[in-house]
Design an enzyme around this catalytic site. Structure first.
Site, PDB file in Angstrom:
ATOM      1  CG  ASN A  10      -1.727   1.232   1.401  1.00 39.55           C
ATOM      2  OD1 ASN A  10      -1.778   2.065   0.496  1.00 39.55           O
ATOM      3  ND2 ASN A  10      -2.372   1.370   2.547  1.00 39.55           N
ATOM      4  CD1 TRP A  11       3.299   1.025  -3.001  1.00 41.20           C
ATOM      5  CD2 TRP A  11       3.295   2.269  -4.873  1.00 41.20           C
ATOM      6  NE1 TRP A  11       3.933   0.311  -3.973  1.00 41.20           N
ATOM      7  CE2 TRP A  11       3.946   1.048  -5.138  1.00 41.20           C
ATOM      8  CE3 TRP A  11       3.171   3.212  -5.898  1.00 41.20           C
ATOM      9  CZ2 TRP A  11       4.473   0.743  -6.393  1.00 41.20           C
ATOM     10  CZ3 TRP A  11       3.695   2.906  -7.156  1.00 41.20           C
ATOM     11  CH2 TRP A  11       4.344   1.674  -7.393  1.00 41.20           C
ATOM     12  CE  LYS A  12      -0.142   3.126   4.851  1.00 38.53           C
ATOM     13  NZ  LYS A  12      -0.039   3.189   6.295  1.00 38.53           N
ATOM     14  CG  HIS A  95      -5.809   1.785   5.412  1.00 43.54           C
ATOM     15  ND1 HIS A  95      -5.342   2.711   6.315  1.00 43.54           N
ATOM     16  CD2 HIS A  95      -4.780   0.925   5.177  1.00 43.54           C
ATOM     17  CE1 HIS A  95      -4.079   2.433   6.600  1.00 43.54           C
ATOM     18  NE2 HIS A  95      -3.712   1.362   5.922  1.00 43.54           N
ATOM     19  CD  GLU A  97      -2.900   5.370   6.871  1.00 44.70           C
ATOM     20  OE1 GLU A  97      -2.902   5.406   5.627  1.00 44.70           O
ATOM     21  OE2 GLU A  97      -1.971   4.845   7.524  1.00 44.70           O
ATOM     22  CD  GLU A 167      -3.201  -2.474   7.358  1.00 43.51           C
ATOM     23  OE1 GLU A 167      -2.150  -2.738   6.782  1.00 43.51           O
ATOM     24  OE2 GLU A 167      -3.819  -1.408   7.206  1.00 43.51           O
ATOM     25  N   GLY A 173       2.801   2.301  10.741  1.00 45.76           N
ATOM     26  CA  GLY A 173       3.735   3.409  10.573  1.00 45.76           C
ATOM     27  C   GLY A 173       4.505   3.771  11.830  1.00 45.76           C
ATOM     28  CB  SER A 212       5.636  -1.831  11.866  1.00 54.06           C
ATOM     29  OG  SER A 212       5.238  -0.495  12.143  1.00 54.06           O
ATOM     30  N   GLY A 233       3.002  -1.110   4.271  1.00 55.46           N
ATOM     31  CA  GLY A 233       3.008   0.311   3.948  1.00 55.46           C
ATOM     32  C   GLY A 233       4.419   0.768   3.601  1.00 55.46           C
ATOM     33  N   GLY A 234       5.070   1.405   4.555  1.00 55.22           N
ATOM     34  CA  GLY A 234       6.377   2.034   4.329  1.00 55.22           C
ATOM     35  C   GLY A 234       7.392   1.136   3.635  1.00 55.22           C
TER      36      GLY A 234
HETATM   37  P1  13P Z   1       3.216   0.397   7.633  1.00 52.36           P
HETATM   38  O1  13P Z   1       3.728  -0.886   7.020  1.00 52.36           O
HETATM   39  O2  13P Z   1       3.924   1.610   7.143  1.00 52.36           O
HETATM   40  O3  13P Z   1       3.153   0.285   9.125  1.00 52.36           O
HETATM   41  O4  13P Z   1       1.705   0.589   7.130  1.00 52.36           O
HETATM   42  C1  13P Z   1       0.824  -0.472   7.209  1.00 52.36           C
HETATM   43  C2  13P Z   1      -0.407  -0.144   6.462  1.00 52.36           C
HETATM   44  O5  13P Z   1      -1.166   0.726   6.857  1.00 52.36           O
HETATM   45  C3  13P Z   1      -0.663  -0.847   5.209  1.00 52.36           C
HETATM   46  O6  13P Z   1      -1.945  -0.609   4.739  1.00 52.36           O
END
Ligand code: 13P
Length: 250
Positions: A10-12, A95, A97, A167, A173, A212, A233-234
């Site tokens: 997920n590149w956000k 998600h 967010e 999640e 994050g 993470s 994510g990251g």
């Molecule tokens: P991180 O891997 O950056 O913690 O993010 C997880 C995430 O929200 C994937 O959708």
């Protein structure tokens, strides 16, 4: 039963025409014969570019969101039909967010999940508790409620086509992943919860862990019986990290 592992990035709200190409070139050069299904979810503006870059590579495309409505006067929204035009196969829904910053309720998440399934795409349904909820020992209740909202809307038979991503909000994050055992406990609970309605479907549902995930903790997470992959994510923005996670999925 053996469920195929999924590693989804997920590149956000990250990327550019240039960095997307560099990232995908790097990843694609390393992952030719992996067993896991690899998915990338770029921002909407880059779906067309990434669709072209992953074509014929075995990597699948996901959108990070979609409208629950088919078409019409919904300024700023993107329909599922539009996503299908770009060969999108998966859509993230719920998600944390989106739930936290954009007010997506369990009801909206359920409506979107239904619309995604009706359009023939596969929802990746995100669930998970906040830190306060975990500290109050409400983790399982929160996850059950989030699953129930969708189950009530679509029925258990349609749930066979849903991918779940657990999640925990406190792990997203933050660099603070759930331990493999903490994640396994919730995944096992989610599967058993679905099994109360249909055991056969519960066995088939792929449940990903997100929060993470890195190349140095993915192998242990993937060794757990109910962890069927990761939503990253990251680390999905860094070639070596994402490739490392994919390779650890077997
Ligand atoms: P991180 O891997 O950056 O913690 O993010 C997880 C995430 O929200 C994937 O959708």
């Amino acid at each position: 039963m053996t469920r195929k592992k999924i590693v989804a990035g997920n590149w956000k709200m990250n990327g550019s025409l240039e960095t997307n190409e560099r990232l995908l070139d790097g990843v694609l050069a390393e992952i030719e014969s992996e067993n896991a299904l690899v998915i990338v979810a770029p921002p909407f503006t880059y779906l067309s570019q990434v669709s072209g870059l992953v074509k014929g590579t075995g990597v699948s495309l996901a959108a990070q969101n979609a409208s629950q409505y088919l078409s019409g006067a919904y300024t700023g929204e993107t329909s599922l039909t539009m996503l299908k035009d770009l060969s999108v196969e998966y859509v993230l829904v719920g998600h944390s967010e989106r739930r936290t910053y954009y007010g997506e309720t369990d009801h909206v998440v359920a409506e979107k999940t239904k619309a995604i399934l009706e359009s023939g795409l596969t929802p990746i349904l995100c669930i998970g508790e906040s830190l306060e909820e975990r500290q109050a020992e409400q983790t399982l209740v929160v996850c059950a409620n989030q699953i129930n909202a969708v189950l009530n809307e679509i029925g258990v038979s349609s749930f066979a086509k849903v991918v779940v991503a657990y999640e925990p909000v406190w792990a997203i994050g933050t660099g603070l992943s759930a331990t493999a055992q903490q994640a396994q406990d919730v995944h096992e609970f989610v599967r058993k919860h679905i099994a109360t309605q249909n055991a056969e479907i519960a066995e088939k549902v792929q449940i990903l862990y997100g929060g993470s995930v890195k190349a140095n903790n993915s192998e242990e997470l993937f060794s757990m019986p109910d962890i069927d992959g990761a939503l990253v994510g990251g680390a999905s923005l860094i070639v070596e990290e994402f490739v490392g996670i994919i390779k650890s999925a077997g």
